[in-house]
Design a protein around this motif. Structure first.
Motif, PDB file in Angstrom:
ATOM      1  N   ASP A  53     -19.304 -37.691  18.898  1.00 21.86           N
ATOM      2  CA  ASP A  53     -19.982 -38.309  17.762  1.00 21.86           C
ATOM      3  C   ASP A  53     -21.471 -37.970  17.753  1.00 21.86           C
ATOM      4  O   ASP A  53     -21.973 -37.228  18.607  1.00 21.86           O
ATOM      5  CB  ASP A  53     -19.728 -39.823  17.714  1.00 21.86           C
ATOM      6  CG  ASP A  53     -20.480 -40.612  18.765  1.00 21.86           C
ATOM      7  OD1 ASP A  53     -21.256 -40.021  19.559  1.00 21.86           O
ATOM      8  OD2 ASP A  53     -20.300 -41.849  18.804  1.00 21.86           O
ATOM      9  N   GLY A  54     -22.191 -38.518  16.774  1.00 24.09           N
ATOM     10  CA  GLY A  54     -23.610 -38.226  16.602  1.00 24.09           C
ATOM     11  C   GLY A  54     -24.519 -38.948  17.567  1.00 24.09           C
ATOM     12  O   GLY A  54     -25.712 -38.662  17.624  1.00 24.09           O
ATOM     13  N   GLY A  55     -23.999 -39.883  18.325  1.00 22.43           N
ATOM     14  CA  GLY A  55     -24.826 -40.632  19.264  1.00 22.43           C
ATOM     15  C   GLY A  55     -25.239 -41.972  18.698  1.00 22.43           C
ATOM     16  O   GLY A  55     -24.918 -42.324  17.561  1.00 22.43           O
ATOM     17  N   ILE A  78     -10.010 -39.416  29.149  1.00 24.51           N
ATOM     18  CA  ILE A  78     -11.152 -38.509  29.102  1.00 24.51           C
ATOM     19  C   ILE A  78     -12.292 -39.108  29.908  1.00 24.51           C
ATOM     20  O   ILE A  78     -12.490 -40.328  29.896  1.00 24.51           O
ATOM     21  CB  ILE A  78     -11.582 -38.222  27.640  1.00 24.51           C
ATOM     22  CG1 ILE A  78     -12.659 -37.128  27.575  1.00 24.51           C
ATOM     23  CG2 ILE A  78     -12.021 -39.486  26.938  1.00 24.51           C
ATOM     24  CD1 ILE A  78     -12.901 -36.604  26.157  1.00 24.51           C
ATOM     25  N   THR A  79     -12.988 -38.255  30.642  1.00 22.05           N
ATOM     26  CA  THR A  79     -14.187 -38.665  31.362  1.00 22.05           C
ATOM     27  C   THR A  79     -15.293 -37.667  31.045  1.00 22.05           C
ATOM     28  O   THR A  79     -15.015 -36.518  30.661  1.00 22.05           O
ATOM     29  CB  THR A  79     -13.972 -38.719  32.888  1.00 22.05           C
ATOM     30  OG1 THR A  79     -13.590 -37.425  33.351  1.00 22.05           O
ATOM     31  CG2 THR A  79     -12.912 -39.746  33.257  1.00 22.05           C
ATOM     32  N   ALA A  80     -16.540 -38.100  31.213  1.00 18.74           N
ATOM     33  CA  ALA A  80     -17.679 -37.244  30.896  1.00 18.74           C
ATOM     34  C   ALA A  80     -18.740 -37.373  31.974  1.00 18.74           C
ATOM     35  O   ALA A  80     -18.880 -38.423  32.597  1.00 18.74           O
ATOM     36  CB  ALA A  80     -18.261 -37.642  29.541  1.00 18.74           C
ATOM     37  N   THR A  81     -19.470 -36.292  32.182  1.00 15.28           N
ATOM     38  CA  THR A  81     -20.626 -36.322  33.067  1.00 15.28           C
ATOM     39  C   THR A  81     -21.889 -36.273  32.205  1.00 15.28           C
ATOM     40  O   THR A  81     -21.871 -35.715  31.104  1.00 15.28           O
ATOM     41  CB  THR A  81     -20.612 -35.140  34.066  1.00 15.28           C
ATOM     42  OG1 THR A  81     -20.524 -33.917  33.339  1.00 15.28           O
ATOM     43  CG2 THR A  81     -19.428 -35.242  35.007  1.00 15.28           C
ATOM     44  N   PRO A  82     -22.985 -36.843  32.676  1.00 17.12           N
ATOM     45  CA  PRO A  82     -24.220 -36.880  31.874  1.00 17.12           C
ATOM     46  C   PRO A  82     -24.770 -35.476  31.583  1.00 17.12           C
ATOM     47  O   PRO A  82     -24.537 -34.535  32.337  1.00 17.12           O
ATOM     48  CB  PRO A  82     -25.200 -37.657  32.752  1.00 17.12           C
ATOM     49  CG  PRO A  82     -24.347 -38.403  33.716  1.00 17.12           C
ATOM     50  CD  PRO A  82     -23.125 -37.564  33.939  1.00 17.12           C
ATOM     51  N   LEU A  83     -25.506 -35.376  30.507  1.00 12.05           N
ATOM     52  CA  LEU A  83     -26.196 -34.143  30.130  1.00 12.05           C
ATOM     53  C   LEU A  83     -27.691 -34.429  30.201  1.00 12.05           C
ATOM     54  O   LEU A  83     -28.183 -35.326  29.516  1.00 12.05           O
ATOM     55  CB  LEU A  83     -25.806 -33.713  28.719  1.00 12.05           C
ATOM     56  CG  LEU A  83     -26.590 -32.544  28.107  1.00 12.05           C
ATOM     57  CD1 LEU A  83     -26.385 -31.273  28.926  1.00 12.05           C
ATOM     58  CD2 LEU A  83     -26.154 -32.321  26.670  1.00 12.05           C
ATOM     59  N   SER A  84     -28.398 -33.692  31.038  1.00 15.38           N
ATOM     60  CA  SER A  84     -29.848 -33.870  31.170  1.00 15.38           C
ATOM     61  C   SER A  84     -30.556 -32.572  30.830  1.00 15.38           C
ATOM     62  O   SER A  84     -30.206 -31.513  31.353  1.00 15.38           O
ATOM     63  CB  SER A  84     -30.209 -34.291  32.597  1.00 15.38           C
ATOM     64  OG  SER A  84     -31.614 -34.318  32.755  1.00 15.38           O
ATOM     65  N   VAL A 107     -21.065 -26.127  16.210  1.00 20.43           N
ATOM     66  CA  VAL A 107     -21.400 -27.528  16.493  1.00 20.43           C
ATOM     67  C   VAL A 107     -20.121 -28.290  16.822  1.00 20.43           C
ATOM     68  O   VAL A 107     -19.077 -28.095  16.204  1.00 20.43           O
ATOM     69  CB  VAL A 107     -22.124 -28.166  15.279  1.00 20.43           C
ATOM     70  CG1 VAL A 107     -22.310 -29.667  15.472  1.00 20.43           C
ATOM     71  CG2 VAL A 107     -23.471 -27.488  15.062  1.00 20.43           C
ATOM     72  N   TRP A 108     -20.225 -29.205  17.784  1.00 17.72           N
ATOM     73  CA  TRP A 108     -19.088 -30.025  18.205  1.00 17.72           C
ATOM     74  C   TRP A 108     -19.191 -31.372  17.519  1.00 17.72           C
ATOM     75  O   TRP A 108     -20.165 -32.100  17.693  1.00 17.72           O
ATOM     76  CB  TRP A 108     -19.128 -30.205  19.716  1.00 17.72           C
ATOM     77  CG  TRP A 108     -17.839 -30.629  20.346  1.00 17.72           C
ATOM     78  CD1 TRP A 108     -16.869 -31.415  19.806  1.00 17.72           C
ATOM     79  CD2 TRP A 108     -17.399 -30.295  21.654  1.00 17.72           C
ATOM     80  NE1 TRP A 108     -15.844 -31.584  20.700  1.00 17.72           N
ATOM     81  CE2 TRP A 108     -16.150 -30.912  21.846  1.00 17.72           C
ATOM     82  CE3 TRP A 108     -17.937 -29.545  22.687  1.00 17.72           C
ATOM     83  CZ2 TRP A 108     -15.432 -30.798  23.033  1.00 17.72           C
ATOM     84  CZ3 TRP A 108     -17.220 -29.428  23.861  1.00 17.72           C
ATOM     85  CH2 TRP A 108     -15.981 -30.044  24.033  1.00 17.72           C
ATOM     86  N   GLY A 109     -18.173 -31.707  16.700  1.00 16.49           N
ATOM     87  CA  GLY A 109     -18.192 -32.956  15.944  1.00 16.49           C
ATOM     88  C   GLY A 109     -16.932 -33.777  16.132  1.00 16.49           C
ATOM     89  O   GLY A 109     -16.270 -33.699  17.175  1.00 16.49           O
ATOM     90  N   THR A 118     -20.469 -40.529  22.310  1.00 16.50           N
ATOM     91  CA  THR A 118     -19.109 -40.902  22.652  1.00 16.50           C
ATOM     92  C   THR A 118     -18.182 -39.706  22.478  1.00 16.50           C
ATOM     93  O   THR A 118     -18.131 -39.103  21.404  1.00 16.50           O
ATOM     94  CB  THR A 118     -18.622 -42.078  21.780  1.00 16.50           C
ATOM     95  OG1 THR A 118     -19.474 -43.196  22.006  1.00 16.50           O
ATOM     96  CG2 THR A 118     -17.188 -42.457  22.108  1.00 16.50           C
ATOM     97  N   ALA A 119     -17.456 -39.379  23.543  1.00 13.37           N
ATOM     98  CA  ALA A 119     -16.434 -38.321  23.504  1.00 13.37           C
ATOM     99  C   ALA A 119     -15.090 -39.027  23.309  1.00 13.37           C
ATOM    100  O   ALA A 119     -14.760 -39.964  24.040  1.00 13.37           O
ATOM    101  CB  ALA A 119     -16.437 -37.544  24.804  1.00 13.37           C
ATOM    102  N   THR A 120     -14.331 -38.581  22.313  1.00 15.75           N
ATOM    103  CA  THR A 120     -13.044 -39.189  21.989  1.00 15.75           C
ATOM    104  C   THR A 120     -11.945 -38.128  22.059  1.00 15.75           C
ATOM    105  O   THR A 120     -12.106 -37.038  21.522  1.00 15.75           O
ATOM    106  CB  THR A 120     -13.063 -39.788  20.563  1.00 15.75           C
ATOM    107  OG1 THR A 120     -14.119 -40.745  20.492  1.00 15.75           O
ATOM    108  CG2 THR A 120     -11.747 -40.458  20.220  1.00 15.75           C
ATOM    109  N   VAL A 121     -10.839 -38.478  22.731  1.00 15.13           N
ATOM    110  CA  VAL A 121      -9.686 -37.580  22.728  1.00 15.13           C
ATOM    111  C   VAL A 121      -8.665 -38.165  21.759  1.00 15.13           C
ATOM    112  O   VAL A 121      -8.287 -39.327  21.856  1.00 15.13           O
ATOM    113  CB  VAL A 121      -9.107 -37.357  24.146  1.00 15.13           C
ATOM    114  CG1 VAL A 121      -8.652 -38.637  24.806  1.00 15.13           C
ATOM    115  CG2 VAL A 121      -7.973 -36.341  24.111  1.00 15.13           C
TER     116      VAL A 121
END
Length: 174
Positions: free
Chosen positions: A87-89, A49-55, A126-128, A169-172
């Motif tokens: 996750d919650g950050g 998994i990869t992620a791009t920043p959210l601004s 909500v994404w948890g 953190t994004a977890t697959v």
């Protein structure tokens, strides 16, 4: 006629030698023998998994909702079922249901701004991190699959100017 090669030695004596042409190289005609061998590769269920920043950009008073989105790329082996959780950050006190951005300036680290991450463009789910409840499920294709994360900073009392941030953190799960 066979070609001759004349070599000159340091003493000035000429030598003559017969050279066998390449065409007369050894050719074997007594038969052949063969062997076979197996070539194997075992593929296990796997995902990356990869992620791009959210601004949310640069803003003033938080009187209206700020909506932005980003993407995750999930690559899983073909037919591998997966779930993606967020996750919650990293901010103290931040949870999946009440996410927080924290101020970064000296003396402002306890100041926060609330935000949320959603699975849908309507920003209702909500994404948890609880599989089967608030994660996003899919099945791998062997290629990258793009998932959109919808973010929102709702209207709220505006704290003092600063850069507010967290790391999610994004977890697959597979």
């Amino acid at each position: 006629m066979k070609p001759k090669v004349i070599l000159s030695a340091l003493t000035g004596v000429l030598l003559s030698a017969q050279v066998m042409p390449v065409a007369n190289a050894a050719i074997y005609s007594n038969g052949t023998a063969t062997a076979t061998f197996n070539v194997t590769l075992t593929l296990q269920a796997n995902c990356t998994i990869t992620a791009t920043p959210l601004s949310f950009g640069t803003n003033g008073v938080l009187a209206t909702a700020l909506n932005q989105q980003t993407t995750l790329a999930v690559t899983c082996t073909n037919t591998t079922p997966y779930n993606v959780g967020l996750d919650g950050g990293t901010v103290a006190g931040s949870t999946v249901t009440s996410r927080l951005l924290a101020g970064t300036a000296t003396g402002n680290t306890g100041t926060t701004v609330g935000f949320q991450l959603y699975q849908d463009a309507g920003r209702t789910t909500v994404w948890g991190t609880t599989q089967g409840t608030n994660t996003v499920a899919g099945t791998g294709t062997g290629s990258a699959q793009s998932l959109t994360v919808y973010g929102q900073v709702p209207p709220q009392a505006t704290p003092k100017p600063d850069l507010y941030q967290t790391t999610v953190t994004a977890t697959v799960y597979f």
